[in-house]
Design an enzyme around this catalytic site. Structure first.
Site, PDB file in Angstrom:
ATOM      1  N   GLY C 472       0.799  -1.212   0.000  1.00  0.00           N
ATOM      2  CA  GLY C 472       0.000   0.000   0.000  1.00  0.00           C
ATOM      3  C   GLY C 472       0.835   1.265   0.000  1.00  0.00           C
ATOM      4  O   GLY C 472       0.309   2.364  -0.123  1.00  0.00           O
ATOM      5  N   ARG C 653      12.927  14.462  -1.068  1.00  0.00           N
ATOM      6  CA  ARG C 653      12.148  14.535  -2.301  1.00  0.00           C
ATOM      7  C   ARG C 653      11.040  13.482  -2.283  1.00  0.00           C
ATOM      8  O   ARG C 653      11.268  12.355  -1.837  1.00  0.00           O
ATOM      9  CB  ARG C 653      13.090  14.282  -3.472  1.00  0.00           C
ATOM     10  N   ASN C 656       6.294  10.415  -5.347  1.00  0.00           N
ATOM     11  CA  ASN C 656       4.924  10.600  -5.829  1.00  0.00           C
ATOM     12  C   ASN C 656       4.124  11.259  -4.705  1.00  0.00           C
ATOM     13  O   ASN C 656       3.663  10.578  -3.785  1.00  0.00           O
ATOM     14  CB  ASN C 656       4.291   9.254  -6.222  1.00  0.00           C
ATOM     15  N   LYS C 658       1.218  12.385  -4.313  1.00  0.00           N
ATOM     16  CA  LYS C 658      -0.154  11.919  -4.046  1.00  0.00           C
ATOM     17  C   LYS C 658      -0.131  10.709  -3.111  1.00  0.00           C
ATOM     18  O   LYS C 658      -0.887  10.637  -2.145  1.00  0.00           O
ATOM     19  CB  LYS C 658      -0.792  11.542  -5.386  1.00  0.00           C
ATOM     20  N   GLN C 663       0.112   8.199   2.586  1.00  0.00           N
ATOM     21  CA  GLN C 663       0.842   7.427   3.593  1.00  0.00           C
ATOM     22  C   GLN C 663       1.061   8.248   4.862  1.00  0.00           C
ATOM     23  O   GLN C 663       0.951   7.724   5.968  1.00  0.00           O
ATOM     24  CB  GLN C 663       2.181   6.973   3.013  1.00  0.00           C
ATOM     25  N   GLY C 727      12.798   8.432   4.164  1.00  0.00           N
ATOM     26  CA  GLY C 727      11.684   7.534   4.483  1.00  0.00           C
ATOM     27  C   GLY C 727      10.391   8.279   4.767  1.00  0.00           C
ATOM     28  O   GLY C 727      10.389   9.362   5.337  1.00  0.00           O
ATOM     29  N   GLU C 730       6.904   5.697   8.145  1.00  0.00           N
ATOM     30  CA  GLU C 730       6.776   5.609   9.593  1.00  0.00           C
ATOM     31  C   GLU C 730       6.681   6.973  10.256  1.00  0.00           C
ATOM     32  O   GLU C 730       6.046   7.122  11.293  1.00  0.00           O
ATOM     33  CB  GLU C 730       7.962   4.839  10.188  1.00  0.00           C
TER      34      GLU C 730
END
Lengths: 167, 332, 763
Positions: C472, C653, C656, C658, C663, C727, C730
Site C-alpha cells: 500500500g 524529495r 509521488n 499523491k 501514507q 523515508g 513511519e
C-alpha cells in the site's frame, strides 16, 4: 459426515450452483467455493466491514450471513460492479482519482458500502459520509480520501440519477 | 461454527414448531446468532431461518401507537418518517448503533434479543466459568476487567451489561413486546440476572417476538437518545440515555418525563427515581443535576467501571437539557 | 560514443518521478481482481486451524485429540508430541549461533494465546470446529502478567542502548527549571485489515508459499532454514499485501505449522489465522514506561535530558522497544543520559509496529517538552525553536538535511498557531473545551542494497521486475515512474512485477527503507537498459542508426532518435524488431562493486547484515515531522475528538506526492488511534488479551478523523538515496500522540501521561 445442502445463488446476475454445509457463510461461499475473492475477510466477526456486499440492493456483511439465507435473493459483489468491458463504476473511478486506498484490502468493502451510501441518500455532507462509512474500517487510514471519493461520486451519480428520473 | 442443519421456515407456525425442537435456534438477521456461533457460545443443532417470512416486517403508525414487526430491519425503523416524527429517540438510538451494514441486516426482534458483549461470556474456550452460558459455573468477570460491565442490576453471579441502544428507548417509552399469544411490557420482558443470569427474558420455549408496540406520548415526541463512547461511531455505549419530556401548559413544569439508561445495566434500565424527582418540578440546571444523580441509585461499581457512576448522571442531565431546550436555545 | 545524461528528476508530468500518478495497480484493487495470499485457487487444498493456549505459563502435559480426530473431515492433528523436524533459523542479521530443533507447537507455554496444536481438515469450517474439541491439560507455573506486575521487577539493562554525553545528572541538578514525569503506553496492535495466514504447497522438494510478506527473500530464507532446504527451493508469492505495518516481515510459528502439515499430509494446506489469534500469533508494540527529566535555564535553554525507559518483552526473547530513540536527536542539548531496560513478561514477543522506538520515544520527549514549556510559561513552539538542534548531538555529525524548523514554522502558519492563547482551559465553545498541541516526529534514513531487472520486450513494453513488495506504500507506482523517467518511455508503456522471492532481491519493506533502496536499483537498471538499447542501436547490424554516423542517440517519450534530431525515429517495438530481439534483460544491484559474490548477494537480500543506519557515514540522516492538533473535548463526558490537524514533513524529495500524502495521513490516523483508543487489555489473572477483536480493540473509524492537511517542506537529499528521498512510511505516526496529549492538556489543564486518553481519564 457433515450435512451439505444444494444451493443456487444469484450473484451479480449469474446463477451459481454449489453444495455446501449449511454453516458456510456467504463470505466463505464466495471466497472458498466460487472463487469470487474480491469480497474480503478482515475479521469474520461483523466488526470491520471488509466483507460488505449487497443483498437485494442493500449493503450487508457477508461474514454474518449464511449462504443458505440468500438463496432466492440477489447478491452483488465487487466483481459485479464494473462494466463488462472493465469500465470502472463512478465510485471506483473516484476512489482511484482520490487515492482512497492503500493496501486495497478493505477497498472492495468500502466501495460496496459507498455505492449503497450514495444510493441511500446518506452522502449529503462530509459529516454524513463519515458516519455512514464508519462501518468500514481502514487501517491504512485512507479516510480523508474515501470521504472525498464518496462526495465526488455522489455528485457524479446523483445528477445522473435525477436526469433519469426526469426523463 | 458447529455443524447444523438449516431450515427455512415458510410460515410462522412452522417456525414455532421448529424452534420447539431441542437445539433449535431462530435465525433472522444473523448478526447475533452467527456471531455467537463463531465464538462457540451458540451451538445450534438446527437453525430456523425466519428471515423470509412474510408479514412480520411492517411498520405502522396509528393514532395511539407505533407498531413494528419483528422482522423489520433496524435501518428501516430508523429511517421511518413516522417514527422520526413521533419518537425521535427510537430512530436516534438505532442510528447510533452498530454500522449501516449491520442495521440493514439486524431485525428489531433480534436487536431486542441481542446478547451481552461481556468478553468472558464471548470466550468460552478460555473462560469456562460463566453463569450465563453455563449455570453455576461462576462469573469470570468478577475480579476481571470490568470497564464495560454493568453497575446497575448486577448480582454476585453476573455483571454483564445489556448492550442494546434501541432497548433503552423502548424501556423509556413503555413499549410492549408482542409474543403472539401474549403481550409483555418491555420492562418486564427482561429479567435481572439474580442467581439465574442464563435466563435473560420471560420468553418460554416456542415463543418468539412477533412485534413491538410503542405507545405514542408527548414525551416520546419530544425525545432524544444520547450515547457516549470513546469512538465516534461503531462502538457500544460507555453510557447512554433515552430521555423524553412533556411540560405542563405553563411551558416550565414537568408533566411527564422518561429516562432510560444503556451501557450501564444488566437489562435495559428505566431510571424511575429520576423521573419521579422531576415530575411536577420546574426545570433548572440545579434541579436537573440533582435529579440525574438518582440515576445511579443502587449502583455497584467494580474496580474498572467506577467512572460510570460519575458519567451516567452527566449523560442523563445533558439529555434532559437537550429535550428541555426550546427552539431559541435556552432552557424552557 | 557519448550517452545523453538522464532526464532531470522532478519532471512535472505525472508519469515521471515526482509526479502525482494515480496508484499503478489501482484498478485491480478496486475491482477485486488483485489476489491476496489466501485467494489463489489451489486443488486438493486442506485447511488448518490453530489451537492456542489458555494459560500464560506452564507446560502442556497432554493433548487429547480423540474427539477432534473423530470430527468429520479431520485429516490430522499436530501437537507438541509431533516432532516436525524443524531447525532454528538464523535471525534477521543472519546469525545462527547453534543448530537446534525448532518447535512451532511447543510444550512449554510462554504466554496466553500461544499456538500449541493445529487441526487439519478438508474444509475451513471442519478444521475450525474440530480445533475447539482438542483438550489440552496443563501444568501451570507462576506467570508474570505485565510490566506492571510486581513480579516483573526492573528488567534487564540493555547496555547497547545506553546513550550519554556531557554530565546529565549534574547539569539537571544545576538547572533552575526542571520537570520530571513518567509516561506510559500500552500494548498496541497492527490490526492490518488482512489477517495473517498462508497457503503452503510442496512439489517434490520444492515449496511454494502464498503468504503476505513485507520481505519475500528474507522470509524464503527463514523457511528454508527451518526446513533445512536450499533457499532456491522455497518460493514466497506475495504480490498484494493487505497491510503489514511491521507485522509481516518474518515467518511465524503458524507458518511453520502449515508448511510442516502440508509436507506430512502430502497436500497443500491453507492456514488462516483468525482475527483474535492475530493478537497473539505475533507481537504488537510493546508496552512502555519511560521517565524523562528535563533541566533548562530560566529562559528555556535545555541543559540536560535524563531518560530511563522500560519496555515489555517476552520471557524467551529480548525485544527492546527503544523509547530512547528519538530523545537524543530532536533537540540541542549538551548533557544527555538514556538507559533502557527490557522487562520479560508472559507475552508473545513484541515486534515492530509503525515507527518502532521512535514512536513511544517521541511521545515521551514531546510530552516532556510541552510540560517544560508550561513550567516556563513559554509558547511550546518557541521552546522547540529555541532549542533547535543545529547538528546531531548524539553522533556529533552534521545533518544531511533537516527542515524541521521549516516544518514547525510552516505548519504553525497553516494551522494558525499565532491565534493560540497560552493558558490551559482558555478556549471553549459552550461545553466543549478546545486545545491545541504540537508534537515533533523523526525517523532515521535506513539504507539497504537492492537489485532490479528491466526487461524490454519485443512489443516495446518495459517490465520492471523486483521481489520487493507493495503493501500500500506505492512500490508499483514509484517503480513505474522511476523506470519510465530513467529509460525515457511513457509510464503507460511500463509494467511492474513484484512480490515473488524468485524475482530480483530487495531490502525489507520496513524501517521506511524500501523506496529509497529499490528506486536506486531500478534507476540503475533502467539507465543501464537505456544505454544498452542505445549501444545496440548504434552498433548492431540491422539497426537503421548504424549507418547514420550518429554517435549519440536519445530515448525520449518512448522513441529513440538522434539527439540532434533528423534521421530515423523508432519506437522501442520498432527498434527491437530492427535488432531482431525478442527481449532485452538487464539486471543491476546497488551492492558495492567488491561485494558481488553469490554469498554477498544472498546475504544482502535475505538478511539485514548490509543495512546501514542513519549515521553510518559522515552525516546524520533522518526524516522529520511537526504535527499541529486541535482537540475538542466534552467537559462533562471526557470524550475527545480531533477536530483539526496540520502536519508538515521533511522527507526529502517525494517520488509521488499523491501517494506520500496518503501514507502520511495513514500514519497520522494510526497515531490518533494510539493517542485516544488503542490498548491491548490483559486479564491480570491469566494473561489473556481480552479485547482481541476489532470491536473491542478500537481503531479509528472514518467518523473519528477530520480533514488532515499535510505539507511537504523537504528538499532532495542525495546523501539519503539515489533519487533524493527519505523515508515516508513511519514518520507520519511519530509525534502524533504527544501532539494530541499536549492539546488535551491545553484544553483541560489535565496532563494525561498514560495512553490511550480515554474518557474516564478526563472525567
Amino acid at each position: 459426515m457433515t450435512r451439505t445442502i444444494h444451493l443456487n445463488l444469484d450473484i451479480n446476475g449469474k446463477g451459481y450452483d454449489l453444495d455446501v454445509e449449511p454453516r458456510v457463510t456467504l463470505l466463505d461461499a464466495l471466497r472458498d467455493h466460487l472463487v469470487l475473492t474480491g469480497t474480503k475477510k478482515g475479521c469474520d466477526q461483523g466488526q470491520c466491514g471488509a466483507c460488505t456486499c449487497h443483498v437485494d440492493g442493500r449493503r450487508v456483511l457477508s461474514c454474518l450471513t449464511l449462504a443458505a439465507q440468500v438463496e432466492g435473493r440477489q447478491v452483488e459483489t465487487i466483481e459485479g460492479l464494473s462494466g463488462a468491458d472493465g469500465t470502472l463504476h463512478a465510485v471506483q473511478a473516484a476512489f482511484l482519482e482520490q487515492d482512497a486506498f492503500q493496501c486495497g484490502y478493505c477497498t472492495p468493502g468500502q466501495i460496496m458500502s459507498a455505492v449503497a451510501c450514495i444510493r441511500e441518500g446518506h452522502a449529503g455532507s462530509d459529516a454524513e459520509i463519515r458516519e455512514y462509512m464508519s462501518g468500514n474500517l481502514c487501517r491504512c487510514g485512507a479516510y480523508n480520501s474515501i470521504v472525498a471519493a464518496v462526495r465526488q461520486a455522489a455528485q457524479a451519480v446523483v445528477p445522473a440519477t435525477k436526469e433519469m428520473a426526469d426523463a | 461454527m458447529r455443524d447444523f442443519s438449516y431450515l427455512r421456515a415458510s410460515t410462522l407456525d412452522e417456525a414455532r414448531q421448529a424452534v420447539l425442537q431441542a437445539g433449535a435456534s431462530i435465525l433472522a438477521g444473523g448478526t447475533t446468532l452467527i456471531d455467537l456461533a463463531k465464538c462457540g457460545v451458540a451451538e445450534p443443532e438446527t437453525v430456523v431461518d425466519i428471515s423470509h417470512l412474510e408479514g412480520l416486517s411492517g411498520i405502522e403508525v396509528t393514532p395511539q401507537s407505533v407498531t413494528i414487526g419483528a422482522l423489520s430491519r433496524m435501518s428501516d425503523v430508523a429511517d421511518h418518517s413516522g417514527i422520526q416524527a413521533e419518537m425521535p429517540a427510537v430512530s436516534e438510538s438505532l442510528l447510533l448503533a452498530a454500522s449501516a451494514q449491520l442495521r440493514n441486516m439486524a431485525t428489531i426482534g433480534g436487536n431486542v434479543m441481542q446478547r451481552t458483549r461481556c468478553p468472558y461470556f464471548r470466550d468460552p474456550g478460555t473462560f469456562p466459568a460463566c453463569n450465563k452460558r453455563n449455570p453455576g459455573s461462576g462469573c469470570s468477570a468478577l475480579g476481571g476487567i470490568t470497564r464495560n460491565h454493568a453497575v446497575l442490576g448486577t448480582s454476585e453471579h453476573c455483571l454483564a451489561s445489556n448492550p442494546g441502544d434501541l432497548a433503552v428507548a423502548l424501556v423509556a417509552f413503555d413499549a410492549v413486546v408482542d409474543l403472539g399469544s401474549r403481550r409483555v411490557p418491555f420492562d418486564e420482558f427482561f429479567l435481572l440476572p439474580g442467581d439465574t443470569p442464563d435466563r435473560e427474558t420471560v420468553l418460554q420455549p416456542g415463543e418468539m417476538i412477533i412485534g413491538l408496540s410503542i405507545p405514542k406520548s408527548a414525551a416520546a415526541k419530544n425525545s432524544t437518545y444520547l450515547k457516549v463512547r470513546d469512538r465516534q461511531s461503531y462502538e457500544f455505549a460507555a453510557a447512554s440515555a433515552a430521555v423524553g419530556l412533556e411540560l405542563e401548559d405553563d411551558g416550565r413544569t414537568v408533566r411527564d418525563i422518561r429516562v432510560g439508561l444503556g451501557g450501564v445495566a444488566t437489562k435495559p434500565w428505566r431510571a424511575r427515581a429520576v423521573e419521579q424527582a422531576l415530575i411536577g418540578k420546574v426545570l433548572d440546571d440545579a434541579t436537573i443535576k440533582a435529579a440525574s444523580l438518582l440515576a445511579m441509585e443502587g449502583a455497584v461499581a467494580q474496580s474498572d467501571n467506577t467512572y460510570k457512576i460519575d458519567l451516567v448522571p452527566r449523560v442523563v442531565a445533558r439529555a434532559i437539557e437537550t429535550v428541555s431546550t426550546d427552539k431559541s436555545g435556552g432552557l424552557a | 560514443m557519448t550517452i545523453m545524461p538522464p532526464r532531470k528528476h522532478g519532471d512535472a508530468s505525472d508519469g515521471m518521478v515526482g509526479g502525482r500518478l494515480t496508484r499503478f495497480e489501482g484498478s485491480l484493487k478496486l475491482t477485486g481482481a488483485a489476489t491476496y495470499a489466501l485467494e489463489y485457487p489451489i486443488d486438493n487444498l486442506a485447511h488448518a486451524a490453530l489451537v492456542q493456549s489458555t494459560i500464560a505459563a506452564g507446560r502442556v502435559v497432554s493433548v487429547d485429540v480423540t474427539r477432534a480426530l473423530a470430527s468429520p473431515g479431520v485429516l490430522m492433528v499436530l501437537t507438541p508430541e509431533d516432532d516436525l523436524g524443524l531447525r532454528v533459523s538464523a535471525d534477521w542479521q543472519g546469525n545462527r549461533p547453534e543448530d537446534k530443533p525448532y518447535h512451532p507447537l511447543p510444550r512449554e507455554v510462554q504466554f496466553n494465546g500461544q499456538s500449541i496444536a493445529a487441526v487439519i481438515a478438508e474444509s475451513r469450517e471442519q478444521a475450525t470446529e474440530a480445533a475447539k474439541l482438542v483438550v489440552v491439560t496443563y501444568e501451570e507455573t507462576s506467570p508474570v502478567m505485565s510490566i506492571d506486575d510486581p513480579a516483573a521487577g526492573e528488567g534487564k539493562l540493555m547496555d547497547n542502548l545506553t546513550i550519554g554525553w556531557g554530565d546529565a545528572e549534574a547539569a539537571l541538578a544545576a538547572s533552575p527549571v526542571r520537570i520530571e514525569s513518567e509516561y506510559s503506553t500500552p500494548r498496541e496492535y497492527h490490526c492490518a485489515m488482512e489477517p495473517h495466514g498462508l497457503t503452503a504447497k510442496w512439489d517434490g522438494d520444492e515449496l511454494t508459499i502464498w503468504e503476505p510478506s513485507q520481505w519475500s527473500h528474507g522470509m524464503a530464507r527463514m523457511y528454508a532454514e527451518w526446513f533445512a532446504m536450499d533457499y532456491e527451493k522455497v518460493r514466497i508469492i506475495s504480490p498484494y499485501i493487505g497491510g503489514g505495518f511491521g507485522s509481516k516481515g518474518q515467518p511465524l510459528a503458524y507458518g511453520a505449522v502449515a508448511v510442516a502439515a502440508a509436507r506430512k499430509l502430502g497436500r497443500p494446506v491453507q492456514l488462516a489465522v483468525t482475527r483474535p489469534q492475530n493478537f497473539t500469533s505475533y507481537g504488537g508494540r510493546a508496552a512502555t514506561r519511560q521517565t524523562i527529566a528535563l533541566g533548562a535555564s530560566e529562559d528555556g535553554v535545555l541543559q540536560a535530558i535524563v531518560h530511563r525507559g522500560r519496555t515489555e518483552t517476552s520471557v524467551y526473547m529480548d525485544y527492546p522497544e527503544q523509547t530512547g530513540a528519538a530523545t537524543p536527536i530532536l533537540y540541542k542539548v549538551e548533557n544527555f543520559s538514556s538507559q533502557s531496560r527490557v522487562v520479560p513478561v508472559n507475552t508473545v514477543t513484541p515486534g515492530a509496529l509503525r515507527g518502532p522506538g521512535k514512536n513511544p520515544s517521541a511521545y515521551g520527549i514531546e510530552s516532556a517538552m510541552e510540560e517544560l514549556a508550561y513550567k516556563l510559561d513559554m509558547d511550546p513552539l518557541e521552546l522547540r525553536l529555541k532549542n533547535y538542534a543545529d547538528h546531531d548531538y548524539q553522533s556529533g555529525k552534521p545533518w544531511s538535511t533537516r527542515m524541521l524548523r521549516e516544518a514547525l514554522t510552516q505548519g504553525a502558519a497553516a494551522f494558525g498557531w499565532e491565534k493560540r492563547s497560552q493558558q490551559p482551559r482558555s478556549m471553549r465553545d459552550g461545553k466543549t473545551l478546545i486545545g491545541w498541541g504540537i508534537g515533533c516526529g523523526t525517523f532515521p534514513v535506513i539504507r539497504a542494497p537492492s537489485e532490479a531487472m528491466i526487461r524490454v520486450l519485443a512489443n516495446g513494453r518495459v517490465e520492471v521486475v523486483s521481489g520487493s513488495i507493495d503493501m500500500g506504500q506505492g512500490t508499483y507506482t514509484i517503480l513505474a515512474q522511476t523506470a519510465a523517467e530513467a529509460l525515457g518511455v511513457p509510464v503507460s508503456q511500463v509494467d511492474v512485477l513484484l512480490g515473488d522471492s524468485r524475482m530480483p532481491g530487495s531490502s525489507i519493506a520496513g524501517g521506511s527503507m524500501l523506496a529509497g533502496s529499490i528506486t536506486g536499483a531500478v534507476h540503475k537498471a533502467a539507465i543501464a537498459a537505456r544505454d544498452e538499447l542505445i549501444g545496440l542501436a548504434l552498433n548492431e547490424t540491422g539497426s537503421p542508426f548504424r549507418d547514420t554516423g550518429a554517435n549519440t542517440l536519445s530515448l525520449v517519450g518512448g522513441r529513440i532518435e538522434a539527439s540532434r534530431g533528423g534521421g530515423p525515429s523508432l519506437s522501442l517495438q520498432e527498434l527491437m524488431q530492427a535488432l531482431g530481439r525478442d527481449e532485452l534483460e538487464i539486471r543491476r544491484n546497488t551492492l558495492a562493486e567488491n561485494a558481488q559474490t553469490p554469498d554477498d548477494q544472498k546475504q544482502a537480500w535475505t538478511t539485514m547484515s548490509k543495512v546501514q543506519g542513519p549515521t553510518s557515514g559522515d552525516l546524520s540522516m533522518h526524516s522529520w515531522a511537526a504535527h499541529f492538533v486541535e482537540v475538542r473535548i466534552d467537559e462533562d463526558f471526557g470524550t475527545i475528538r480531533v477536530s483539526r490537524m496540520v502536519s508538515a514533513f521533511d522527507c526529502g524529495r517525494l517520488y509521488n506526492p499523491k501517494l506520500v500524502e496518503s501514507q502520511w495521513k495513514g500514519g497520522i490516523i494510526m497515531g490518533i488511534g494510539q493517542a485516544l483508543l488503542e490498548e491491548g487489555v490483559v486479564d491480570p489473572r491469566n494473561g489473556r488479551t481480552i479485547n482481541s477483536n476489532m470491536a473491542d480493540y478500537l481503531v479509528p473509524t472514518n467518523a473519528d478523523i477530520p480533514d488532515i492537511e499535510v505539507i511537504s517542506v523537504g528538499v532532495p537529499d542525495l546523501d539519503a538515496s539515489t533519487l533524493g528521498g527519505k523515508g515516508v512510511g513511519e514518520v507520519g505516526i511519530v509525534g502524533v500522540a504527544p501532539a494530541i496529549a499536549n492539546a488535551v492538556f491545553h484544553a483541560t489543564g489535565k496532563r494525561i501521561r498514560d495512553l490511550p486518553i480515554t474518557l474516564e481519564k478526563l472525567m
